[in-house]
Motif scaffolding. Structure first.
Motif, short mmCIF file in Angstrom:
data_model
loop_
_atom_site.label_atom_id
_atom_site.label_comp_id
_atom_site.label_asym_id
_atom_site.label_seq_id
_atom_site.Cartn_x
_atom_site.Cartn_y
_atom_site.Cartn_z
N ARG A 108 18.46 6.59 -57.63
CA ARG A 108 17.55 7.58 -56.89
C ARG A 108 17.08 6.88 -55.61
N ALA A 109 16.69 7.42 -54.70
CA ALA A 109 16.17 6.67 -53.58
C ALA A 109 14.90 7.90 -52.92
N VAL A 110 14.21 7.04 -52.02
CA VAL A 110 13.18 7.85 -51.26
C VAL A 110 13.54 7.46 -49.91
N VAL A 111 13.37 8.64 -49.12
CA VAL A 111 13.28 8.20 -47.66
C VAL A 111 11.95 8.63 -46.78
N VAL A 112 11.72 7.91 -46.23
CA VAL A 112 10.26 7.83 -45.51
C VAL A 112 10.52 7.93 -44.11
N ALA A 113 9.80 8.83 -43.36
CA ALA A 113 9.74 9.15 -41.93
C ALA A 113 8.59 9.98 -41.49
N LEU A 114 8.48 9.66 -40.01
CA LEU A 114 7.16 10.07 -39.48
C LEU A 114 7.58 11.70 -39.48
N THR A 115 6.69 12.65 -39.44
CA THR A 115 6.80 13.91 -39.23
C THR A 115 5.85 14.47 -38.36
N PRO A 116 6.37 15.41 -37.65
CA PRO A 116 5.07 16.07 -36.58
C PRO A 116 3.74 16.52 -37.66
N SER A 117 2.69 16.13 -36.88
CA SER A 117 1.55 16.97 -37.81
C SER A 117 1.32 18.27 -37.19
N SER A 118 0.68 19.05 -38.34
CA SER A 118 0.57 20.48 -37.94
C SER A 118 -0.53 20.68 -36.97
N THR A 137 2.49 12.53 -39.38
CA THR A 137 2.38 12.48 -40.85
C THR A 137 3.40 11.70 -41.57
N LEU A 138 3.04 10.41 -42.21
CA LEU A 138 4.06 9.85 -42.55
C LEU A 138 4.60 10.81 -43.90
N THR A 139 5.86 11.03 -44.20
CA THR A 139 6.24 11.75 -45.23
C THR A 139 7.35 11.37 -46.26
N ALA A 140 7.10 11.20 -47.43
CA ALA A 140 8.45 10.81 -48.12
C ALA A 140 9.05 11.90 -49.00
N ARG A 141 10.27 11.81 -49.03
CA ARG A 141 11.08 12.93 -49.71
C ARG A 141 12.39 12.16 -50.41
N ASP A 142 12.31 12.88 -51.50
CA ASP A 142 13.63 12.66 -52.35
C ASP A 142 14.97 12.37 -51.66
N ALA A 143 15.40 11.32 -51.76
CA ALA A 143 16.64 11.11 -50.79
C ALA A 143 17.91 12.35 -50.99
N ARG A 144 18.01 12.75 -52.13
CA ARG A 144 19.26 13.84 -52.36
C ARG A 144 18.80 15.31 -52.05
N THR A 145 17.51 15.46 -52.36
CA THR A 145 16.87 16.84 -52.40
C THR A 145 16.24 17.26 -51.30
N ARG A 147 13.16 16.99 -51.12
CA ARG A 147 11.82 17.32 -51.75
C ARG A 147 10.84 16.52 -51.38
N GLN A 148 9.51 17.14 -50.88
CA GLN A 148 8.56 16.32 -50.40
C GLN A 148 7.75 15.52 -51.67
N LEU A 149 7.49 14.18 -51.46
CA LEU A 149 6.75 13.66 -52.65
C LEU A 149 5.27 13.23 -52.21
N TRP A 150 5.09 12.79 -50.86
CA TRP A 150 3.58 12.52 -50.54
C TRP A 150 3.61 12.63 -49.03
N THR A 151 2.45 12.75 -48.62
CA THR A 151 2.26 12.23 -47.17
C THR A 151 0.98 11.35 -46.98
N ARG A 152 1.18 10.94 -45.41
CA ARG A 152 -0.01 10.06 -45.22
C ARG A 152 -0.22 10.16 -43.91
N GLN A 186 7.13 6.25 -54.57
CA GLN A 186 7.17 7.55 -55.36
C GLN A 186 5.72 8.36 -55.04
N THR A 187 4.74 7.42 -54.67
CA THR A 187 3.25 8.23 -54.80
C THR A 187 2.67 7.88 -53.66
N GLY A 188 3.07 7.05 -52.76
CA GLY A 188 2.35 6.66 -51.40
C GLY A 188 1.17 5.80 -51.67
N LYS A 189 0.81 5.50 -52.99
CA LYS A 189 -0.41 4.52 -53.24
C LYS A 189 -0.26 3.25 -52.39
#
Length: 463
Positions: A108-118, A137-145, A147-152, A186-189
């Motif tokens: 598995r992998a996580v893809v992390v990218a910047l997304t527009p803030s609301s 917002t920095l957003t991490a997602r499951d690489a295959r699906t 699915r959002q995992l965390w934001t910063r 996986q958590t953004g900690k």
């Protein structure tokens, strides 16, 4: 014509830095029928691609000028998902940022990218402290699906990077609070942080080597678990005093060495040119192995750590000939003299093996030289890879700083006629690089292509 393509190396031109900021050994054969290949013309990739755990991720531009993170299945090229992305605080000379792809085990992998803030414009933010405002917002997602995992929340950044099993991010890059943080994917900690702005140049599972951006820049290694400094090397110790990163830089690593290039920068006020050149440092201890001061990297050419081609510049600013260097030792493997350079109106072109140097003249006969002997060779039947477009247009990005260019594409040319060769073969390894046997590249229209030809892992022109 040795000036770089408008997406050369990374550059800093704002107050972020407060300072202004063997020859045939790189052949990479054609995409043969028995090698898995794919093409995806449904994307318009404008960044380089990152790979991990069976996926490839890149930044793509949509027809309306908006950016999105696109993730593809590496085996088939099929799009898995896409999400909007943006840039805030990134400088045009750095090119469009790629997503960070970080493997987390278990395939598995996580893809992390910047997304527009609301609330990207902070219209309703009553906090007058600029440093607390959120632009993206920095957003991490499951690489295959996807699915959002965390934001910063993010104010300004050059974008996330993989650093071993973690995510490295320089944030608040426009503010006095600028720092690099190391995050658990996986958590953004936050695991540890480092003051100032840093860029990842190499990492493995235990250690990361950073370029710390400052008026006196430093390359230094840190333990990834706790951030403890392992070694430090001021770049001026390698190349001499007067280094200024405003001209740009590029790094690459192969084996046990990191090879760095710092480009020249001419101060518009003093008219003085900064110190520039190539140097190699041992990843284990930061000891300088070799240096080549006062040479400029030429374009196109290989990564500084893999098939570097340079041109010396004397104290009067006059260019010399061309030389292919051994990235392991810094020694000259082959060269041609200044007197052999054919006037003007040409672009460099190299064959797959980079054993020859071609001067391409569009729609006219060019010339070719054997790099090992320095002698001219017949141009008839000779071909070389060069930039598809020599006058690219900046990307029409919507709502973002103008002046960004897409990653350049290479095309093959007949050097005897100066015309493009229509071919489905893959560009050379010295350009694409290779990771896990896969080579990825974009064509001049932004379509993504890949071949799994088992080439040993090596860095390409863009890292």
């Amino acid at each position: 014509m040795t000036r770089p393509h408008p997406r050369p190396v990374l550059t800093l031109t704002t107050t972020v830095l407060l300072a202004t900021g063997a020859l045939a050994g790189c052949s990479g054969g054609d995409a043969e029928a028995d090698h898995p290949t794919w093409d995806n013309a449904q994307v318009n990739a404008v960044s380089r691609a990152t790979m991990g755990a069976g996926v490839a991720a890149a930044t793509s531009m949509k027809p309306d000028g908006m950016l999105e993170t696109v993730v593809l299945d590496l085996a088939s090229g099929r799009k898995l998902w896409a999400q909007p992305t943006t840039m805030t605080g990134r400088l045009p000379g750095m090119g469009v940022q790629a997503p960070a792809t970080v493997e987390i085990g278990g395939g598995r992998a996580v893809v992390v990218a910047l997304t527009p803030s609301s609330d990207q414009n902070n219209k309703d933010n009553q906090d007058k402290d600029k440093q607390s405002k959120q632009r993206a917002t920095l957003t991490a997602r499951d690489a295959r699906t996807g699915r959002q995992l965390w934001t910063r929340p993010i104010h300004s950044t050059f974008g996330p990077q993989r650093c071993g099993p973690y995510v490295c991010l320089s944030e608040d890059t426009e503010l006095s609070s600028a720092r690099m943080v190391v995050l658990e994917p996986q958590t953004g900690k936050t695991l540890w942080r480092l003051p100032g702005i840093s860029e990842v140049e190499w990492s493995d599972r235990n250690r990361v080597v950073l370029l710390r951006l400052a008026s006196h820049p430093v390359v230094e290694a840190h333990d990834l678990k706790d951030g403890k400094a392992v070694w430090q090397l001021p770049i001026e110790q390698a190349l001499g005093p007067g280094v200024d990163l405003s001209g740009g830089w590029a790094f690459g690593a192969t084996g046990d060495k990191l090879v760095g290039y710092v480009a020249p920068y001419t101060n518009p006020q003093t008219k003085e040119t900064s110190t520039f050149g190539l140097f190699s440092v041992r990843l284990a201890n930061g000891v300088v192995d070799w240096m080549r001061p006062s040479v400029v990297r030429v374009y196109p050419s290989g990564n500084p750590a893999f098939a570097p081609v340079v041109r010396p510049v004397d104290e009067q600013g006059q260019y010399g000939g061309f030389a292919r260097l051994d990235a392991e030792t810094g020694r000259v493997l082959g060269q041609i003299t200044p007197g052999q350079v054919p006037g003007s109106g040409w672009w460099l072109a190299f064959p797959r093996g980079m054993d020859k140097l071609g001067f391409l003249k569009r729609d006219k006969a060019g010339s070719v030289f054997d790099l090992s002997s320095g002698e001219p060779t017949p141009v008839k039947g000779a071909s070389g890879w060069s930039f598809c477009v020599t006058d690219p247009k900046p990307l029409p990005l919507r709502g973002m700083t103008p002046g960004f260019y897409s990653i350049a594409a290479l095309c093959e040319f007949d050097l005897a006629t100066g015309k493009r060769i229509t071919s489905s073969s893959a560009p050379p390894t010295w350009f694409t690089g290779s990771q896990g046997g896969w080579r990825l590249w974009r064509d001049e229209k932004g379509a993504m292509h890949a071949v799994k030809d088992g080439t040993a892992t090596t860095p390409g022109m863009y890292g």
